[in-house]
Design a protein around this motif. Structure first.
Motif, mmCIF file in Angstrom:
data_model
loop_
_atom_site.group_PDB
_atom_site.id
_atom_site.type_symbol
_atom_site.label_atom_id
_atom_site.label_comp_id
_atom_site.label_asym_id
_atom_site.label_seq_id
_atom_site.Cartn_x
_atom_site.Cartn_y
_atom_site.Cartn_z
ATOM 1 N N UNK A 229 0.843 -1.202 0.000
ATOM 2 C CA UNK A 229 0.000 0.000 0.000
ATOM 3 C C UNK A 229 0.874 1.247 0.000
ATOM 4 N N UNK A 230 0.250 2.395 -0.298
ATOM 5 C CA UNK A 230 0.962 3.661 -0.240
ATOM 6 C C UNK A 230 0.970 4.157 1.198
ATOM 7 N N UNK A 231 2.173 4.308 1.758
ATOM 8 C CA UNK A 231 2.304 4.783 3.137
ATOM 9 C C UNK A 231 2.313 6.308 3.191
ATOM 10 N N UNK A 232 2.926 6.962 2.211
ATOM 11 C CA UNK A 232 2.899 8.420 2.098
ATOM 12 C C UNK A 232 3.338 8.798 0.696
ATOM 13 N N UNK A 233 2.772 9.885 0.197
ATOM 14 C CA UNK A 233 3.025 10.355 -1.168
ATOM 15 C C UNK A 233 3.255 11.857 -1.091
ATOM 16 N N UNK A 234 4.453 12.316 -1.493
ATOM 17 C CA UNK A 234 4.693 13.749 -1.415
ATOM 18 C C UNK A 234 6.069 14.134 -1.921
ATOM 19 N N UNK A 235 6.371 15.424 -1.842
ATOM 20 C CA UNK A 235 7.680 15.930 -2.232
ATOM 21 C C UNK A 235 8.728 15.428 -1.241
ATOM 22 N N UNK A 236 9.983 15.281 -1.691
ATOM 23 C CA UNK A 236 11.024 14.775 -0.787
ATOM 24 C C UNK A 236 11.102 15.529 0.542
ATOM 25 N N UNK A 237 11.039 16.857 0.499
ATOM 26 C CA UNK A 237 11.136 17.641 1.733
ATOM 27 C C UNK A 237 9.963 17.349 2.677
ATOM 28 N N UNK A 238 8.756 17.183 2.111
ATOM 29 C CA UNK A 238 7.585 16.889 2.942
ATOM 30 C C UNK A 238 7.772 15.569 3.681
ATOM 31 N N UNK A 239 8.243 14.551 2.971
ATOM 32 C CA UNK A 239 8.405 13.239 3.599
ATOM 33 C C UNK A 239 9.476 13.273 4.677
ATOM 34 N N UNK A 240 10.558 14.009 4.425
ATOM 35 C CA UNK A 240 11.664 14.063 5.377
ATOM 36 C C UNK A 240 11.303 14.908 6.604
ATOM 37 N N UNK A 241 10.663 16.054 6.374
ATOM 38 C CA UNK A 241 10.409 16.989 7.471
ATOM 39 C C UNK A 241 9.041 16.801 8.122
ATOM 40 N N UNK A 242 8.081 16.190 7.407
ATOM 41 C CA UNK A 242 6.740 15.991 7.963
ATOM 42 C C UNK A 242 6.261 14.566 7.715
ATOM 43 N N UNK A 243 6.958 13.591 8.265
ATOM 44 C CA UNK A 243 6.541 12.194 8.051
ATOM 45 C C UNK A 243 5.136 11.952 8.600
ATOM 46 N N UNK A 244 4.359 11.162 7.861
ATOM 47 C CA UNK A 244 2.957 10.929 8.231
ATOM 48 C C UNK A 244 2.803 9.812 9.256
ATOM 49 N N UNK A 245 3.867 9.081 9.532
ATOM 50 C CA UNK A 245 3.759 7.954 10.461
ATOM 51 C C UNK A 245 5.133 7.618 11.022
ATOM 52 N N UNK A 246 5.133 6.766 12.019
ATOM 53 C CA UNK A 246 6.385 6.293 12.620
ATOM 54 C C UNK A 246 7.237 5.566 11.582
ATOM 55 N N UNK A 247 6.573 4.765 10.719
ATOM 56 C CA UNK A 247 7.288 4.032 9.680
ATOM 57 C C UNK A 247 8.034 4.979 8.743
ATOM 58 N N UNK A 248 7.360 6.027 8.272
ATOM 59 C CA UNK A 248 7.987 6.970 7.343
ATOM 60 C C UNK A 248 9.142 7.696 8.032
ATOM 61 N N UNK A 249 8.929 8.128 9.270
ATOM 62 C CA UNK A 249 9.984 8.837 10.014
ATOM 63 C C UNK A 249 11.225 7.969 10.150
ATOM 64 N N UNK A 250 11.020 6.696 10.394
ATOM 65 C CA UNK A 250 12.128 5.773 10.603
ATOM 66 C C UNK A 250 12.779 5.360 9.293
ATOM 67 N N UNK A 251 11.990 5.345 8.204
ATOM 68 C CA UNK A 251 12.485 4.833 6.930
ATOM 69 C C UNK A 251 13.184 5.894 6.087
ATOM 70 N N UNK A 252 12.660 7.117 6.074
ATOM 71 C CA UNK A 252 13.247 8.175 5.240
ATOM 72 C C UNK A 252 14.377 8.848 6.002
#
Length: 371
Positions: A229-252
């Protein structure tokens, strides 16, 4: 083959129609009882580079192969340039793929490798070779036309594979882990080449990698996948600075997941307590009480023990990496023992294993994790 273009209101001028280059509508892919991709929807704008990123088994390569027509959907629709290609073969989709292995013909010259698709498609050999020469010049390989793939470096072979793909002038160019066979320095150089080429030719590119740094470096947009599934979809800066979940924060990128408390708010900002330290950060609509923070290694500040507002810590590990130091630091937060990973540009005054320190947090590089 019947085409199914995206519906457009009557009277809309042709110049105003801007269809996505690629669109997935509720696409699912099953292999027997195993579901590799679940109800995935996204649209990719023409002229952009979008990366499908995620750990092994997340569904990113299956998604790419469905765009290419190398895998068929179980349910849902795939549109390319506004046309429904869900049931079309790979040859009917107007896409080209650059494979991880490059897939060059070892017995053919570089020129013949690049011209091959045009010749097979019916173009006169002389005309195909002219087009191939132009694309080889574009990727910086002019003068190497007569060489065999075995006479080129890995980075040069990758450029040949790119030239062979773009000479067909596809609507969409697909990259499947294109840099995985290259060493670190060459990976950096080739990813810059790919990005520069994509931007100068305004190519639509869908790029698959498991390498977060690579994705951040080349992408207009990143679609992170997890468990099909899609965990988060966005610009690189958005994913790095505003992760939508613990998984994204830990992965990016590297992140420390740190327990904290939200203790009041003022507009969009919240007062965050991290042990004795206090930060003001966007609260991201969370309620007062326990929260988790994603703290990037560069946001951790190490000072002398006893500094006001700092958290007591002790150095567990120290490594010199030329232009920076890396540390692991033991602290106690919210009644839990936590090991923080920190980077410091101060290589002239390194801290030793066992040293007591005071840990502080710079607001830039710290974010509240929602959910």
């Amino acid at each position: 083959m019947t085409h199914h273009p995206t519906a457009v209101p009557s009277g809309t001028p042709a110049s105003a129609i801007r269809r996505p280059a690629v669109e997935f509508r509720a696409v699912t892919k099953r292999y027997g009882s195993f579901t590799a991709v679940t109800d995935v929807s996204f649209a990719i704008e023409t002229g952009t580079l979008v990366t499908l990123l995620g750990p092994s088994g997340c569904g990113k390569t299956t998604t790419l192969r469905m765009i290419a027509g190398l895998e068929q959907t179980s349910t849902g629709q795939i549109l390319i340039g506004g046309e429904d290609v869900t049931t079309r073969s790979a040859a009917e989709r107007d896409v080209s793929m650059v494979f991880q292995s490059y897939a060059l013909f070892p017995h053919m010259s570089i020129l013949d490798n690049v011209a091959y698709g045009l010749v097979v498609g019916g173009m006169a050999k002389k005309q195909a070779e002219e087009a191939a020469r132009a694309k080889l010049e574009l990727v910086g390989l002019a003068g190497l036309e007569k060489r065999l793939p075995s006479e080129l470096s890995g980075g040069q072979q990758q450029r040949v594979a790119v030239a062979r793909a773009i000479v067909l002038e596809p609507r969409v160019l697909l990259f499947d882990e294109p840099l995985s066979n290259l060493d670190a320095k060459m990976r950096r150089r080739v990813r810059e080449d790919i990005r520069q080429l994509q931007q100068s030719l305004k190519l639509t590119v869908v790029y698959v990698t498991h390498d977060q740094e690579e994705a951040l470096a080349v992408s207009d947009r990143i679609i992170v996948m997890a468990g099909g599934k899609i965990a988060q979809d966005g610009a690189p800066r958005d994913l790095y600075e505003r992760p939508a979940s613990r998984f994204i924060a830990d992965f990016i990128g590297d992140a420390n997941i740190v327990p904290a408390a939200l203790a009041g708010r003022d507009g969009a900002l919240g007062r965050i307590a991290v042990g004795a330290a206090s930060l003001t950060l966007p609260h991201r609509d969370l309620a007062d009480g326990p929260v988790e923070l994603a703290v990037r290694p560069h946001a951790i500040r190490l000072a002398e023990p006893g500094e006001a507002g700092g958290v007591p810590g002790r150095i567990l590990y120290a490594a010199y990496l030329g232009d920076h130091m890396e540390y692991e630091v033991a602290v106690s937060l919210a009644g839990r023992d936590v090991t923080l990973f920190a980077r410091s540009a101060d290589v002239d005054h390194p801290r030793a294993i066992g040293d007591a320190v005071s840990v502080g947090f710079a607001p830039q590089g710290v974010t509240v994790i929602p959910g």
